[in-house]
Design an enzyme around this catalytic site. Structure first.
Site, PDB file in Angstrom:
ATOM      1  N   GLU A  28       1.881  -5.107  -1.209  1.00  0.00           N
ATOM      2  CA  GLU A  28       2.053  -5.525  -2.606  1.00  0.00           C
ATOM      3  C   GLU A  28       0.684  -5.817  -3.203  1.00  0.00           C
ATOM      4  O   GLU A  28      -0.026  -6.705  -2.744  1.00  0.00           O
ATOM      5  CB  GLU A  28       2.954  -6.754  -2.692  1.00  0.00           C
ATOM      6  CG  GLU A  28       3.096  -7.321  -4.091  1.00  0.00           C
ATOM      7  CD  GLU A  28       3.567  -6.295  -5.114  1.00  0.00           C
ATOM      8  OE1 GLU A  28       2.885  -6.154  -6.160  1.00  0.00           O
ATOM      9  OE2 GLU A  28       4.584  -5.607  -4.854  1.00  0.00           O
TER      10      GLU A  28
ATOM     11  N   ASP B 130       8.671   2.782  -3.899  1.00  0.00           N
ATOM     12  CA  ASP B 130       9.493   2.187  -4.957  1.00  0.00           C
ATOM     13  C   ASP B 130       8.577   1.580  -6.022  1.00  0.00           C
ATOM     14  O   ASP B 130       8.480   0.369  -6.158  1.00  0.00           O
ATOM     15  CB  ASP B 130      10.387   1.118  -4.307  1.00  0.00           C
ATOM     16  CG  ASP B 130      11.191   0.330  -5.317  1.00  0.00           C
ATOM     17  OD1 ASP B 130      11.451   0.854  -6.410  1.00  0.00           O
ATOM     18  OD2 ASP B 130      11.550  -0.825  -5.008  1.00  0.00           O
TER      19      ASP B 130
END
Length: 295
Positions: free
Chosen positions: A125, A171
């Site tokens: 992330e 994603d």
């Protein structure tokens, strides 16, 4: 499209994406050999459904809340949704003994909950605040490694896995133009390093034409790499007549489990009916063919 996930946790797109993700992971677990999962755009882990962000959209009410109610909190599965039992079990575990739907586990939490002793999750992330929350959530979990790099760079840098088995979830938040091209390039890089892995690519569907071009490009990339199967799963919550709306979402599963189509044969259409937000809700599942003249 701004897809900062705190506003959208548990929506219809999450339901499709995460139910399929869990089915793929359960298939990997059928063999004793360890595997690795790479989550390129991991988010924060788990999302509360009573925050200002989730309350401002209420999208989870038309997503996981409907499935939760239809299956009585996952304790009594209606026949069409029997394949979703492992997914709903993880939702139940995230919400504890009361079984009130107050939290939604994002992909890293779902994945971590399904890992075995020798398996590993690399949760990537880039957003600094989200990365810090993710790192805190998994600080004591030796099966999860949190990283802070560009998601597409991660596909290049982290493959092939040492275990030689695994899954890559791509994603992206779709906050910038050009995501379809970046996903296509990422898959090309990934297959060059890890041809036998399972790749799950998520995308929103507003206007169907860019999606169709993306699917053709992915089919060509997979064909060039010698991959036999790319499964397209498109869930429409309404007919895509208005390209300014989020009319649906899709997944491309490269090297899918051979059981996936059977699992979704009933669950997919039933999900479209359950999550309908307007006329024309459908579920489409098909294997992509390499474009003619490609290669």
């Amino acid at each position: 499209m701004n897809y900062r996930h705190a506003y959208h946790a548990g929506n219809f797109a999450d339901v499709l994406k995460h139910a399929v993700l869990v089915l793929c992971l359960e298939h990997l677990k059928k063999k004793p050999a360890s595997f690795r999962v790479i989550d390129t755009h991991a988010g924060v882990g788990t999302y509360r459904l009573d925050t200002r962000e989730t309350a401002s959209t209420g999208e989870w009410q038309d997503g996981i809340a409907r499935l939760w109610q239809a299956t009585q909190g996952g304790t009594k599965l209606n026949t069409p949704f029997a394949a979703f039992a492992p997914y709903l079990s993880e939702i139940a575990r995230a919400n504890g003994a009361t079984q009130q739907l107050t939290q939604y586990p994002g992909s890293p939490s779902l994945i971590a909950g399904l890992l075995r002793a020798g398996d590993l999750l690399v949760a990537n992330e880039l957003h600094p605040d989200d990365n810090a929350r993710l790192a805190t959530a998994f600080a004591k979990d030796r099966h999860v490694k949190v990283m802070a790099m560009d998601g597409y760079t991660a596909v290049k840098s982290l493959l092939p896995p040492a275990e030689k088995r695994g899954l890559v979830l791509i994603d992206p938040p779709f906050e910038q133009p050009g995501e379809f091209q970046r996903m296509t390039d990422a898959l090309r890089n990934g297959l060059a390093r890890f041809k036998g892995g399972t790749y799950v690519l998520w995308y929103p569907i507003k206007d169907v034409k860019p999606v169709q071009r993306f699917q053709r490009a992915i089919a060509e990339v997979a064909g060039d790499a010698g991959v036999e199967t790319v499964l397209a799963l498109d869930l429409f919550v309404r007919a895509p007549r208005h390209p300014d709306f989020l009319n649906g979402c899709g997944l491309l599963v490269i090297n899918p489990p051979h059981t996936l189509q059977t699992d979704l044969a009933r669950a997919g259409p039933a999900l479209a009916t359950l999550l309908e937000q307007g006329p024309g809700a459908t579920f489409d599942m098909r294997a992509l063919e390499r474009p003619r003249g490609a290669g």
